[in-house]
Design a protein around this motif. Structure first.
Motif, PDB file in Angstrom:
ATOM      1  N   GLU A   1       0.826  -1.208   0.000  1.00 52.15           N
ATOM      2  CA  GLU A   1       0.000   0.000   0.000  1.00 52.15           C
ATOM      3  C   GLU A   1       0.859   1.256   0.000  1.00 52.15           C
ATOM      4  O   GLU A   1       0.532   2.249  -0.653  1.00 52.15           O
ATOM      5  CB  GLU A   1      -0.939   0.017   1.205  1.00 52.15           C
ATOM      6  CG  GLU A   1      -1.837   1.249   1.231  1.00 52.15           C
ATOM      7  CD  GLU A   1      -2.894   1.206   2.321  1.00 52.15           C
ATOM      8  OE1 GLU A   1      -3.233   2.284   2.849  1.00 52.15           O
ATOM      9  OE2 GLU A   1      -3.378   0.096   2.630  1.00 52.15           O
ATOM     10  N   GLY A   2       1.967   1.222   0.743  1.00 51.36           N
ATOM     11  CA  GLY A   2       2.874   2.362   0.747  1.00 51.36           C
ATOM     12  C   GLY A   2       3.421   2.645  -0.640  1.00 51.36           C
ATOM     13  O   GLY A   2       3.539   3.805  -1.062  1.00 51.36           O
ATOM     14  N   LEU A   3       3.745   1.589  -1.384  1.00 53.34           N
ATOM     15  CA  LEU A   3       4.233   1.745  -2.756  1.00 53.34           C
ATOM     16  C   LEU A   3       3.128   2.292  -3.654  1.00 53.34           C
ATOM     17  O   LEU A   3       3.376   3.165  -4.498  1.00 53.34           O
ATOM     18  CB  LEU A   3       4.728   0.400  -3.282  1.00 53.34           C
ATOM     19  CG  LEU A   3       5.182   0.355  -4.744  1.00 53.34           C
ATOM     20  CD1 LEU A   3       6.277   1.375  -5.016  1.00 53.34           C
ATOM     21  CD2 LEU A   3       5.672  -1.057  -5.095  1.00 53.34           C
ATOM     22  N   TYR A   4       1.919   1.811  -3.478  1.00 55.96           N
ATOM     23  CA  TYR A   4       0.792   2.262  -4.299  1.00 55.96           C
ATOM     24  C   TYR A   4       0.525   3.750  -4.087  1.00 55.96           C
ATOM     25  O   TYR A   4       0.328   4.514  -5.035  1.00 55.96           O
ATOM     26  CB  TYR A   4      -0.441   1.438  -3.943  1.00 55.96           C
ATOM     27  CG  TYR A   4      -1.636   1.674  -4.830  1.00 55.96           C
ATOM     28  CD1 TYR A   4      -1.644   1.225  -6.148  1.00 55.96           C
ATOM     29  CD2 TYR A   4      -2.772   2.319  -4.351  1.00 55.96           C
ATOM     30  CE1 TYR A   4      -2.744   1.422  -6.971  1.00 55.96           C
ATOM     31  CE2 TYR A   4      -3.879   2.518  -5.158  1.00 55.96           C
ATOM     32  CZ  TYR A   4      -3.861   2.069  -6.465  1.00 55.96           C
ATOM     33  OH  TYR A   4      -4.954   2.268  -7.267  1.00 55.96           O
ATOM     34  N   ARG A   5       0.551   4.164  -2.833  1.00 54.34           N
ATOM     35  CA  ARG A   5       0.336   5.575  -2.526  1.00 54.34           C
ATOM     36  C   ARG A   5       1.497   6.423  -3.040  1.00 54.34           C
ATOM     37  O   ARG A   5       1.296   7.569  -3.479  1.00 54.34           O
ATOM     38  CB  ARG A   5       0.142   5.759  -1.021  1.00 54.34           C
ATOM     39  CG  ARG A   5      -1.179   5.196  -0.497  1.00 54.34           C
ATOM     40  CD  ARG A   5      -1.295   5.338   1.015  1.00 54.34           C
ATOM     41  NE  ARG A   5      -1.328   6.728   1.421  1.00 54.34           N
ATOM     42  CZ  ARG A   5      -2.413   7.487   1.442  1.00 54.34           C
ATOM     43  NH1 ARG A   5      -3.587   6.987   1.053  1.00 54.34           N
ATOM     44  NH2 ARG A   5      -2.354   8.736   1.846  1.00 54.34           N
ATOM     45  N   ALA A   6       2.700   5.875  -3.012  1.00 53.64           N
ATOM     46  CA  ALA A   6       3.855   6.591  -3.567  1.00 53.64           C
ATOM     47  C   ALA A   6       3.697   6.766  -5.070  1.00 53.64           C
ATOM     48  O   ALA A   6       4.099   7.792  -5.637  1.00 53.64           O
ATOM     49  CB  ALA A   6       5.142   5.847  -3.245  1.00 53.64           C
ATOM     50  N   CYS A   7       3.113   5.780  -5.737  1.00 54.19           N
ATOM     51  CA  CYS A   7       2.835   5.903  -7.174  1.00 54.19           C
ATOM     52  C   CYS A   7       1.861   7.045  -7.431  1.00 54.19           C
ATOM     53  O   CYS A   7       2.037   7.829  -8.379  1.00 54.19           O
ATOM     54  CB  CYS A   7       2.249   4.601  -7.715  1.00 54.19           C
ATOM     55  SG  CYS A   7       3.441   3.268  -7.928  1.00 54.19           S
ATOM     56  N   ALA A   8       0.832   7.138  -6.606  1.00 56.95           N
ATOM     57  CA  ALA A   8      -0.138   8.233  -6.762  1.00 56.95           C
ATOM     58  C   ALA A   8       0.545   9.579  -6.570  1.00 56.95           C
ATOM     59  O   ALA A   8       0.305  10.527  -7.335  1.00 56.95           O
ATOM     60  CB  ALA A   8      -1.279   8.057  -5.761  1.00 56.95           C
ATOM     61  N   ALA A   9       1.390   9.670  -5.558  1.00 58.93           N
ATOM     62  CA  ALA A   9       2.114  10.926  -5.315  1.00 58.93           C
ATOM     63  C   ALA A   9       3.034  11.257  -6.482  1.00 58.93           C
ATOM     64  O   ALA A   9       3.179  12.427  -6.868  1.00 58.93           O
ATOM     65  CB  ALA A   9       2.909  10.829  -4.016  1.00 58.93           C
ATOM     66  N   GLU A  10       3.658  10.234  -7.070  1.00 62.55           N
ATOM     67  CA  GLU A  10       4.527  10.436  -8.222  1.00 62.55           C
ATOM     68  C   GLU A  10       3.739  10.967  -9.416  1.00 62.55           C
ATOM     69  O   GLU A  10       4.201  11.873 -10.126  1.00 62.55           O
ATOM     70  CB  GLU A  10       5.207   9.116  -8.589  1.00 62.55           C
ATOM     71  CG  GLU A  10       6.047   9.144  -9.865  1.00 62.55           C
ATOM     72  CD  GLU A  10       7.359   9.868  -9.705  1.00 62.55           C
ATOM     73  OE1 GLU A  10       8.058  10.035 -10.720  1.00 62.55           O
ATOM     74  OE2 GLU A  10       7.697  10.266  -8.569  1.00 62.55           O
ATOM     75  N   ILE A  11       2.562  10.422  -9.643  1.00 64.88           N
ATOM     76  CA  ILE A  11       1.714  10.888 -10.744  1.00 64.88           C
ATOM     77  C   ILE A  11       1.346  12.360 -10.539  1.00 64.88           C
ATOM     78  O   ILE A  11       1.426  13.181 -11.453  1.00 64.88           O
ATOM     79  CB  ILE A  11       0.445  10.028 -10.844  1.00 64.88           C
ATOM     80  CG1 ILE A  11       0.803   8.605 -11.281  1.00 64.88           C
ATOM     81  CG2 ILE A  11      -0.556  10.647 -11.825  1.00 64.88           C
ATOM     82  CD1 ILE A  11      -0.344   7.622 -11.152  1.00 64.88           C
ATOM     83  N   VAL A  12       0.946  12.700  -9.320  1.00 60.36           N
ATOM     84  CA  VAL A  12       0.571  14.084  -9.012  1.00 60.36           C
ATOM     85  C   VAL A  12       1.760  15.020  -9.234  1.00 60.36           C
ATOM     86  O   VAL A  12       1.616  16.103  -9.827  1.00 60.36           O
ATOM     87  CB  VAL A  12       0.064  14.199  -7.562  1.00 60.36           C
ATOM     88  CG1 VAL A  12      -0.111  15.665  -7.174  1.00 60.36           C
ATOM     89  CG2 VAL A  12      -1.253  13.455  -7.397  1.00 60.36           C
TER      90      VAL A  12
END
Length: 314
Positions: free
Chosen positions: A156-167
């Motif tokens: 989940e931490g990686l998934y949320r980091a992906c979202a932050a990267e997209i933003v």
């Protein structure tokens, strides 16, 4: 610096080898799984210790690296060699042994983290949060599970980091257009200035979403979060969607000379904001309906012109 540093500062070079044991196997993964400040602390202590301390039996060593390699175990030697290939030589002077090592290790760590993020964007976009596996992501990133867990803590931490990267990629790509819109809003500009700022925002969005691979890399994750909100929804909503809606609504309200943002202006903003991602999601249908083999510069220009005509009608 963490609470471990005083312990290291009081230890002899010999005692420090035991502290390296817990980090040694991680260092061999090309990423130092030990706080950089602690590695620097260890190496700095080596360089400050008197030469008389670098002895083993009847042998004297010119610097702490040689001493460390001679007196450590095989696993520690491999770890130390990994550090030394990024910094000072065993035979060379040891003025500031930790600086180059930590600097280069940090760069390698950043590269490793980015590889994992790029791989995760693809895997999560294709399979979704529930179906994607960390093992598959690690394989795509040409690494192993320990680095993934070190940098992101969990799936989940990686998934949320992906979202932050997209933003963050969106923010970088749209920085100039957003900054111009913000200045227009803050300066209490007139309707035509607001109209121009809104057109600039829409043109930038068309280029980013339809004409740039940046959006394509994260579009799978975005589409899944829209269809079924998951761990990354709040990141997209708070940092990307809501700010965009509010910014456009204020510009539309300014175009209409409203005393305050109306519900109608906010709906118009939502329709504008959502139209381009929807076009991207259904681009196969759009291309077939328009007879386009691809969406290139001419097609992007037509989409932008059409959006500008909509804004002119506000």
């Amino acid at each position: 610096m963490s609470s471990l540093s005083p312990m290291f500062a009081a230890a002899s070079p010999e005692a420090l080898f035991s502290a390296l044991d817990s980090a040694a196997s991680h260092i061999m993964y090309q990423v130092i799984y030990f706080e950089m400040t602690e590695i620097n602390s260890i190496l700095s202590i080596f360089s400050r210790a008197p030469k008389s301390r670098y002895s083993a039996g009847n042998r004297m060593f010119a610097n702490p690296w040689a001493f460390a390699l001679r007196t450590s175990g095989s696993l520690q030697r491999r770890a130390l060699r990994s550090i030394m290939t990024m910094g000072d030589s065993v035979e060379g002077p040891v003025g500031q042994p930790g600086r180059d090592a930590v600097s280069n290790a940090s760069r390698k760590g950043d590269q490793s983290r980015q590889r994992i993020l790029d791989a995760a964007l693809i895997e999560f976009g294709a399979a979704g949060f529930k179906s994607a596996t960390t093992r598959r992501i690690a394989e795509r990133a040409n690494t192993t599970l320990p680095p993934l867990n070190y940098y992101f803590g969990s799936k989940e931490g990686l998934y949320r980091a992906c979202a932050a990267e997209i933003v963050e990629r969106f923010e970088r790509a749209n920085h100039d257009a957003v900054a111009a819109a913000r200045r227009t809003i803050e300066a209490a500009s007139g309707p035509e200035e607001a109209r121009g700022a809104l057109k600039t925002l829409m043109a930038a969005s068309v280029e980013l979403i339809l004409g740039n691979e940046t959006y394509g890399l994260g579009s799978g994750i975005i589409a899944r979060e829209l269809a079924e909100p998951g761990p990354a929804f709040d990141i997209f909503y708070d940092r990307l969607w809501l700010p965009g809606i509010e910014r456009n609504a204020r510009l539309i309200s300014r175009i209409k000379s409203e005393p305050e943002v109306s519900a109608e202006s906010r709906v118009q903003s939502i329709l504008l904001v959502s139209s381009i991602p929807s076009f991207h999601t259904r681009r196969i249908v759009a291309q077939k309906a328009m007879g386009w083999s691809a969406i290139g510069a001419a097609e992007l220009a037509l989409v932008t012109k059409t959006l500008h005509l909509q804004i002119d009608r506000i």
